[in-house]
Scaffold this active site. Sequence first.
Site, PDB file in Angstrom:
ATOM      1  N   SER A   1       0.819  -1.197   0.000  1.00  0.00           N
ATOM      2  CA  SER A   1       0.000   0.000   0.000  1.00  0.00           C
ATOM      3  C   SER A   1       0.863   1.262   0.000  1.00  0.00           C
ATOM      4  O   SER A   1       1.718   1.423  -0.854  1.00  0.00           O
ATOM      5  CB  SER A   1      -0.955  -0.057   1.195  1.00  0.00           C
ATOM      6  OG  SER A   1      -2.113   0.678   0.945  1.00  0.00           O
TER       7      SER A   1
ATOM      8  N   ASP B   1      -7.981  -6.499  -5.753  1.00  0.00           N
ATOM      9  CA  ASP B   1      -7.870  -5.223  -5.042  1.00  0.00           C
ATOM     10  C   ASP B   1      -8.283  -4.095  -5.971  1.00  0.00           C
ATOM     11  O   ASP B   1      -7.886  -4.052  -7.130  1.00  0.00           O
ATOM     12  CB  ASP B   1      -6.422  -5.014  -4.587  1.00  0.00           C
ATOM     13  CG  ASP B   1      -6.215  -3.671  -3.913  1.00  0.00           C
ATOM     14  OD1 ASP B   1      -7.140  -3.189  -3.232  1.00  0.00           O
ATOM     15  OD2 ASP B   1      -5.113  -3.104  -4.059  1.00  0.00           O
TER      16      ASP B   1
ATOM     17  N   HIS C   1      -6.161  -6.949  -1.588  1.00  0.00           N
ATOM     18  CA  HIS C   1      -5.155  -5.930  -1.286  1.00  0.00           C
ATOM     19  C   HIS C   1      -4.052  -6.496  -0.399  1.00  0.00           C
ATOM     20  O   HIS C   1      -2.907  -6.060  -0.471  1.00  0.00           O
ATOM     21  CB  HIS C   1      -5.847  -4.763  -0.586  1.00  0.00           C
ATOM     22  CG  HIS C   1      -4.967  -3.599  -0.276  1.00  0.00           C
ATOM     23  ND1 HIS C   1      -4.503  -2.724  -1.236  1.00  0.00           N
ATOM     24  CD2 HIS C   1      -4.481  -3.133   0.910  1.00  0.00           C
ATOM     25  CE1 HIS C   1      -3.783  -1.779  -0.669  1.00  0.00           C
ATOM     26  NE2 HIS C   1      -3.741  -2.010   0.635  1.00  0.00           N
TER      27      HIS C   1
END
Length: 641
Positions: free
Chosen positions: A188, A389, A451
């Site tokens: 991320s 994601d 994710h």
Amino acid sequence: MRSTSTFTRTPAFLLHTLARWLLVWGVLGSSVVAEKKCASNYYVRSLPGQPDGPLLKMHAGHVEVDHKNNGNLFFWHFQNRHIANRQRTVIWLNGGPGCSSMDGALMEIGPYRLKDDHTLIYNEGSWDEFANILFVDQPVGTGFSYVNTNSYIHELDEMASHFVTFLEKWFELFPEYEHDDLYFAGESYAGQYIPYIAKAILDRNKNTTTQAQSRLWNLKGLLIGNGWISPVEQYQAYLTYAYKENLIQSGTDAAKRVERAHSECISELDSGGKDRIHAGACEKVLSAVLEVTRENGKCINMYDIRLRDEFPSCGMNWPPDLKHITPYLRRDDVISALHVNDDKRTGWRECTGAVSSNFNARNSKPSVQLLPEILESGIPITLFSGAKDFICNHIGTEQFIHNMQWSGGTGFELSPGVWAPRHDWTFEGEAAGYYQEARNLTYVLFYNASHMVPFDFGRRSRDMLDRFLGVDITSIGGNPADSRIDGEKGALTSVGNHPNSTTAEQREKEKLKAATWAAYYKSGEVALVVVAIAAAVWGFFIWRSRRQRQGSGYRGIYPNLNGLSSGSFSGFRNKRSSHDDIEAAADFDASELDTLRGTDDRSRGANGHGSVGGDSEDEDEKFGAQKESYHPSNMPSSSSS
């Protein structure tokens, strides 16, 4: 009489003075040790809820990185379970900004997962099999880390500077790891953190003096999952991905609303927004998709489009393990076990709003601009994506790779007009994804992953890690995983069912044993010298007194000397016989290991976009309540781990 009195009192007086001096020396020495922590102060002796079996070797606690503002970073370190051909350390960072790396430790790659808020279970496929894992809560104020309220940092170069300071001090505490092969991994918004830290380390190594060459850090690679790296391509990929995954349908009112937001995003990017990490208009594209997919009070989960969540959380209540982590990390016995400083006055939070709101990075350029230089310096990079994601989706990652130029080529171009092929990856008979690589950059797509790829596929992620680290168990033993690239096994990797020991591990144990005895011998020299001096002085004055006072009744003059039994020195003999000795085999003077670790097979020296879950500023709120989310640019309705 006066002369006799002088001779008879002098030894007693000097002995008394010597004893007092030794006592003061001991007290002062203890206070100095108390002020400066050593590795044993960080040793985790037990962990509440730990599964049956021996406790894994771990350390945890705080390291100061900003004395002026009381800035301290929290770490949790796990020693590798087995040693392959050389020592490796992987440093894991979650994103936010402001989200704790305890997410990675307890939900993704750490050795434990939470079954509930008081029970730990082993995580099959954890990354500590052949690598030491170091989780760090950063920037200051994140997770268990802390800083004065008005001293949060704002830019990526500040963050990188703090991290280099952290590593300098951490390696002073644990010098046995300083010459390990060093890897950074994360997901991320760590896609911004990691390249900046890597650049800072490379610059540090370049500026290291000849005399300090032994302290060069062996940065060997970067591994970034679903990273927020190049906002230009990744913002624009929201619309493309929404159409590809049939989240919206062309020509509908919902699609038109998203397209309008997309047009406003393009306008901002074209008006000077391409060199910024945050573009406010572009955040609205993601928000628009979440809003138009709302149905019966639920919207898509931005981290896994196969799932739905309550609106406006849209994924912030995911993954389900979140409901266990906060209560577990707020338990007093856990806080004590992990050596959390009293200066950390608030309970652990997955994501801290104050850190996110202050970390605006207005003067920081997107990390994608650093990647070419890092790749060209010889540092390999692997980027991996979970196909399901949305917030940091694979289309955006693939697009910026396609546009990026490095080492004389563009994207995965092997030669003008010739592109690197995609190699099918199967794991234990199932299609797992594909690999693509060129000029030091590897891209891995994980099919059916979110994710947080390691949360979904721990064993597959470990297989990817072992390939990246170059772990080959051919000469080690154990059961290799059935992992194939285009049908070929290649280097053998092991995921679970590992052997009890490896050849390299046996060599390492022998070295550790030798170093342990050497360290104890070294630590005993000081005490031996002190005792020898005291005995010599004592003996000299006794001898001199007897010469002066032959036949004068020595016992009668010094009656209290009989009271100095061997027990009076037990404090010196047993100084180390405390609970710190639980880890005596490892936390001795670790500098003894500097010439031991990894000398067989390698040279020494040189050579979320937002949060999963969110922030809870109210210490008394329910753990399951809706939490503020974090997008790479602090968007109010999205988050990243």
